[in-house]
Design a protein around this motif. Structure first.
Motif, PDB file in Angstrom:
ATOM      1  N   LYS A 467       0.811  -1.214   0.000  1.00 20.38           N
ATOM      2  CA  LYS A 467       0.000   0.000   0.000  1.00 20.38           C
ATOM      3  C   LYS A 467       0.846   1.266   0.000  1.00 20.38           C
ATOM      4  CE  LYS A 467      -4.173  -1.883   2.174  1.00 20.38           C
ATOM      5  NZ  LYS A 467      -5.125  -1.771   3.310  1.00 20.38           N
ATOM      6  N   ALA A 468       2.054   1.184   0.560  1.00 18.11           N
ATOM      7  CA  ALA A 468       2.934   2.349   0.584  1.00 18.11           C
ATOM      8  C   ALA A 468       3.589   2.612  -0.761  1.00 18.11           C
ATOM      9  CB  ALA A 468       4.011   2.166   1.654  1.00 18.11           C
ATOM     10  N   GLN A 514       4.778   8.790  -2.379  1.00 25.25           N
ATOM     11  CA  GLN A 514       4.811  10.207  -2.023  1.00 25.25           C
ATOM     12  C   GLN A 514       6.013  10.940  -2.610  1.00 25.25           C
ATOM     13  OE1 GLN A 514       2.309  11.621  -0.455  1.00 25.25           O
ATOM     14  NE2 GLN A 514       1.223   9.687  -0.037  1.00 25.25           N
ATOM     15  N   GLN A 515       7.183  10.299  -2.610  1.00 22.56           N
ATOM     16  CA  GLN A 515       8.407  10.987  -3.038  1.00 22.56           C
ATOM     17  C   GLN A 515       9.474   9.977  -3.414  1.00 22.56           C
ATOM     18  OE1 GLN A 515      11.567  11.064  -1.179  1.00 22.56           O
ATOM     19  NE2 GLN A 515      10.697   9.335  -0.007  1.00 22.56           N
ATOM     20  N   ALA A 516      10.549  10.480  -4.023  1.00 22.30           N
ATOM     21  CA  ALA A 516      11.675   9.621  -4.380  1.00 22.30           C
ATOM     22  C   ALA A 516      12.964  10.426  -4.259  1.00 22.30           C
ATOM     23  CB  ALA A 516      11.527   9.073  -5.792  1.00 22.30           C
ATOM     24  N   SER A 517      14.055   9.733  -3.987  1.00 26.75           N
ATOM     25  CA  SER A 517      15.365  10.368  -3.903  1.00 26.75           C
ATOM     26  C   SER A 517      16.412   9.380  -4.387  1.00 26.75           C
ATOM     27  CB  SER A 517      15.683  10.794  -2.460  1.00 26.75           C
ATOM     28  OG  SER A 517      15.667   9.658  -1.598  1.00 26.75           O
ATOM     29  N   GLY A 518      17.578   9.889  -4.739  1.00 32.24           N
ATOM     30  CA  GLY A 518      18.617   8.991  -5.211  1.00 32.24           C
ATOM     31  C   GLY A 518      19.871   9.732  -5.608  1.00 32.24           C
ATOM     32  N   GLY A 581       2.266   9.766 -12.487  1.00 35.66           N
ATOM     33  CA  GLY A 581       2.341   8.347 -12.238  1.00 35.66           C
ATOM     34  C   GLY A 581       3.717   7.915 -11.763  1.00 35.66           C
ATOM     35  N   PHE A 582       3.904   6.604 -11.699  1.00 36.46           N
ATOM     36  CA  PHE A 582       5.151   6.046 -11.190  1.00 36.46           C
ATOM     37  C   PHE A 582       6.357   6.464 -12.033  1.00 36.46           C
ATOM     38  CE2 PHE A 582       8.271   2.592 -11.642  1.00 36.46           C
ATOM     39  CZ  PHE A 582       8.811   2.624 -10.363  1.00 36.46           C
ATOM     40  N   PHE A 583       6.252   6.306 -13.341  1.00 38.83           N
ATOM     41  CA  PHE A 583       7.404   6.584 -14.190  1.00 38.83           C
ATOM     42  C   PHE A 583       7.725   8.069 -14.268  1.00 38.83           C
ATOM     43  CE2 PHE A 583       6.119   2.368 -15.582  1.00 38.83           C
ATOM     44  CZ  PHE A 583       7.339   1.712 -15.466  1.00 38.83           C
ATOM     45  N   MET A 584       6.713   8.900 -14.116  1.00 36.66           N
ATOM     46  CA  MET A 584       6.995  10.325 -14.049  1.00 36.66           C
ATOM     47  C   MET A 584       7.818  10.645 -12.801  1.00 36.66           C
ATOM     48  SD  MET A 584       4.454  13.647 -13.943  1.00 36.66           S
ATOM     49  CE  MET A 584       4.122  13.626 -15.701  1.00 36.66           C
ATOM     50  N   LEU A 585       7.492  10.020 -11.658  1.00 34.70           N
ATOM     51  CA  LEU A 585       8.245  10.256 -10.427  1.00 34.70           C
ATOM     52  C   LEU A 585       9.705   9.840 -10.592  1.00 34.70           C
ATOM     53  CD1 LEU A 585       8.480  10.972  -7.420  1.00 34.70           C
ATOM     54  CD2 LEU A 585       7.647   8.658  -6.894  1.00 34.70           C
ATOM     55  N   VAL A 586       9.939   8.668 -11.174  1.00 33.57           N
ATOM     56  CA  VAL A 586      11.311   8.199 -11.376  1.00 33.57           C
ATOM     57  C   VAL A 586      12.064   9.118 -12.330  1.00 33.57           C
ATOM     58  CG1 VAL A 586      12.719   6.297 -12.235  1.00 33.57           C
ATOM     59  CG2 VAL A 586      10.691   5.810 -10.871  1.00 33.57           C
TER      60      VAL A 586
END
Length: 615
Positions: A467-468, A514-518, A581-586
């Motif tokens: 769910k996260a 919610q967010q991504a980092s790398g 969406g997911f790929f936009m976040l990445v």
């Protein structure tokens, strides 16, 4: 490039009709073969029983009267009894069907021909229809079965009946049962299927009366199946040119529990052609040239699979309220290997060792002039656990796929296209069978960006706390001339690469919904770019001369690594917007790292995320 993995995004998650279609096909395979096999076996059993009863009656008449009844020439030179056997056959078959269906079905036969010398019986224009009054009563009381059938057959032929065993009531041995041009209409009553006791109960009842039934071949040719779904607006599913071949059918005390057989057959093939269906929203038409099922080898082969919109890009967009991708796909062949048929049919699970996609094309088009809408909760691991059925595919392999992503930018009023060829993807642990357990869903792949640049990547999605939306990703691209990307950076990003060479790009990203980092490492040399703008009323993009000069002269870092210095690695972070969406976040996380590396303001990544408001 994350666009590579938009293929997986589409193939598994954006088209839930594909999973539903697979479930329906597997479901239809069993009831199609099951109902026809049951009708054929009931007819054959009724034939033997009636012959036995008639012979016994004739024998009693001969014994009581002392007169032998001689056969006469009544079938084109072949000998048979004086008695007209047809009424007795039809009456017995009607009784058998009525009792086996608890009174629901009526059987009518226009003609029945018997060739005793050739051991052949032929039934013509056979109809099996539900009793209207009983159907109404059971519908009102909620006691209808999961599916209600209406079956018509041009003919049913039984071959190879041994006349010498007519008085033997414990064995039935035939060469062939052939069903020609059946039309089967099915009204689907319940969406949730109970665990059937069908095969076991049938075999138990049969073996109380008989020791063995053996049939060398059961064939169904040129069949048509129409599945009527619930809901007045639901379109029926139609299967054309249905062909079934079952070989070495045997029912006895040994084979009743033999799981290596399929419906008591050593081998069984089912195929049909020209499957077509329209999506519920009417935006897509799915076509499958042919579907072949091999059992008990547990193999399904789909050929010439396509899904396209009947509308042009402009017509498609005009029917939407929010921005939504338009898909166009074609797969020459898809295979499902080692499917657990009983789990798929009885528990509504799709369990297989491998799903294999050979070649194909996939195109995605997005018009960003439409208003965006929230896409929270749609990450791959989140969608996996929202699926209406249990899924457990150990391995999915997609090879030789060509992909293109096109996007219309309302700022530039132009469309950019990113082609990616030779895509090869392997997916492990595609399963929602045990929520909160198991290894992560993993996607590995390689491709050729712009059909020239090698790209490889790996994605992992958390299945313990799906769910996260937790995930990790690593992407690596080899070098290319910077101007190669102008075909999409100009219309999509209002930026042109005038000079430079990208030597490599490596990124590792970790995040959730919610967010991504790398960390991003972009190696390049002698970079020079031009910032563009679209003047009102003009068709072409214009260079922002002064802004581009300032950027190249004072802001942008032309090389990484700079002469005599270490390679710069930048940390990047991006907060997801609900519409992305997911790929936009990445992609935006990686883009942020690239902007930091070249010295450009990171707000550019945020600025190009959402379209301007519509007037």
């Amino acid at each position: 490039m994350p666009f590579l993995f938009a293929t997986v995004w589409f193939y598994i998650f954006h088209i839930p009709e594909l999973a539903q279609l697979l479930k329906e096909l597997i479901h239809m395979r069993k009831w199609l073969i099951g109902i026809l096999a049951l009708v054929a076996l009931a007819l054959a059993g009724g034939y033997v029983y009636t012959r036995y009863a008639i012979k016994r009656s004739i024998k009693k008449d001969e014994e009581s009267s002392g007169i032998t009844i001689a056969p006469v020439d009544s079938l084109g030179g072949k000998k048979t009894s004086q008695l007209d056997l047809r009424p007795l056959f039809i009456e017995k078959l009607q009784s058998l069907l009525k009792k086996s269906s608890n009174g629901l079905y009526d059987l009518s036969i226009k003609d029945l021909r018997i060739d005793l010398l050739e051991s052949v019986v032929t039934l013509q224009q056979v109809k099996m229809l539900p009793d209207p009054e009983l159907l109404k009563q059971q519908r009102a009381s909620g006691r209808l079965p999961n599916d209600v059938f209406s079956v018509t057959l041009d003919s049913l032929v039984i071959k190879g009946i041994n006349l010498d065993d007519a008085l033997t009531s414990k064995t039935m041995d035939y060469d062939e049962v052939r069903i020609v041009r059946p039309v089967i209409e099915v009204e689907h009553i319940r969406s949730k299927r109970e665990k059937p006791s069908g095969d076991s109960s049938f075999s138990q009842r049969f073996l109380k009366e008989m020791e063995r039934l053996s049939l060398k071949k059961l064939s169904i040719s040129n069949g048509t199946v129409v599945l009527h779904k619930k809901g007045a607006s639901a379109r029926p599913t139609r299967l054309n040119q249905v062909q079934v071949a079952m070989r070495d059918i045997r029912i006895d005390s040994v084979t009743r529990e033999d799981r290596d057989r399929f419906l008591f057959a050593r081998n069984a093939d089912l195929s049909f052609r020209d499957y077509n269906t329209l999506s519920r929203d009417g935006l897509y038409r799915t076509h499958i040239g042919s579907i072949q099922v091999k059992a008990p080898q547990q193999l399904v082969v789909l050929k010439d699979v396509s899904m396209r919109s009947p509308y042009s890009k402009q017509q498609f967009v005009s029917r939407l309220k929010f921005a939504k991708e338009r898909y166009d796909l074609q797969f020459p062949e898809i295979q499902l290997q080692q499917i657990d048929w009983w789990a798929a049919l009885n528990e509504e699970e799709i369990v297989a060792d491998e799903l294999l996609v050979k070649g194909g094309r996939l195109g995605i088009y997005l018009d960003r002039s439409l208003p965006p809408h929230s896409r929270m909760g749609n990450f791959p691991n989140q969608l996996l656990y929202k699926m209406p059925m249990k899924m457990d595919l150990k391995k999915i392999v997609i090879g030789g796929l060509d992909f293109s992503y096109s996007e219309y930018n309302p700022l530039s009023k132009q469309t950019g296209t990113i082609p990616i060829g030779a895509i090869s993807l392997t997916i492990f642990n595609f399963s929602n069978v045990k929520p909160g357990q198991g290894s992560p869903l993993t996607i590995k792949g390689t491709a050729s960006l712009l059909n020239q640049v090698p790209v490889e990547a790996q994605f992992s999605f958390d299945r313990v706390r799906p769910k996260a939306g937790g995930f990790t990703a690593s992407i690596h691209s080899k070098g290319f001339e910077a101007s190669l990307v102008n075909s999409f950076t100009m219309p999509m990003g209002l930026m042109r690469m005038d000079k430079g060479t990208l030597q490599s790009l490596t990124a590792t990203v970790k995040g959730n919904e919610q967010q991504a980092s790398g960390e991003v490492e972009a190696r390049y040399q002698d970079l020079k770019l031009a910032l563009l703008e679209k003047d009102k009323g003009e068709k072409e993009l214009d260079k922002k001369g002064f802004t581009s000069f300032v950027a190249n002269a004072f802001i942008l870092k032309k090389d990484n690594p700079a002469k005599g210095k270490a390679v710069r690695k930048e940390t990047a972070q991006f907060t997801r917007i609900p519409e992305g969406g997911f790929f936009m976040l990445v992609w935006k996380t990686i883009f942020t790292g690239v902007l930091k590396t070249i010295g450009a303001p990171t707000k550019i990544a945020k600025k190009t995320t959402t379209p301007p408001a519509r007037n």
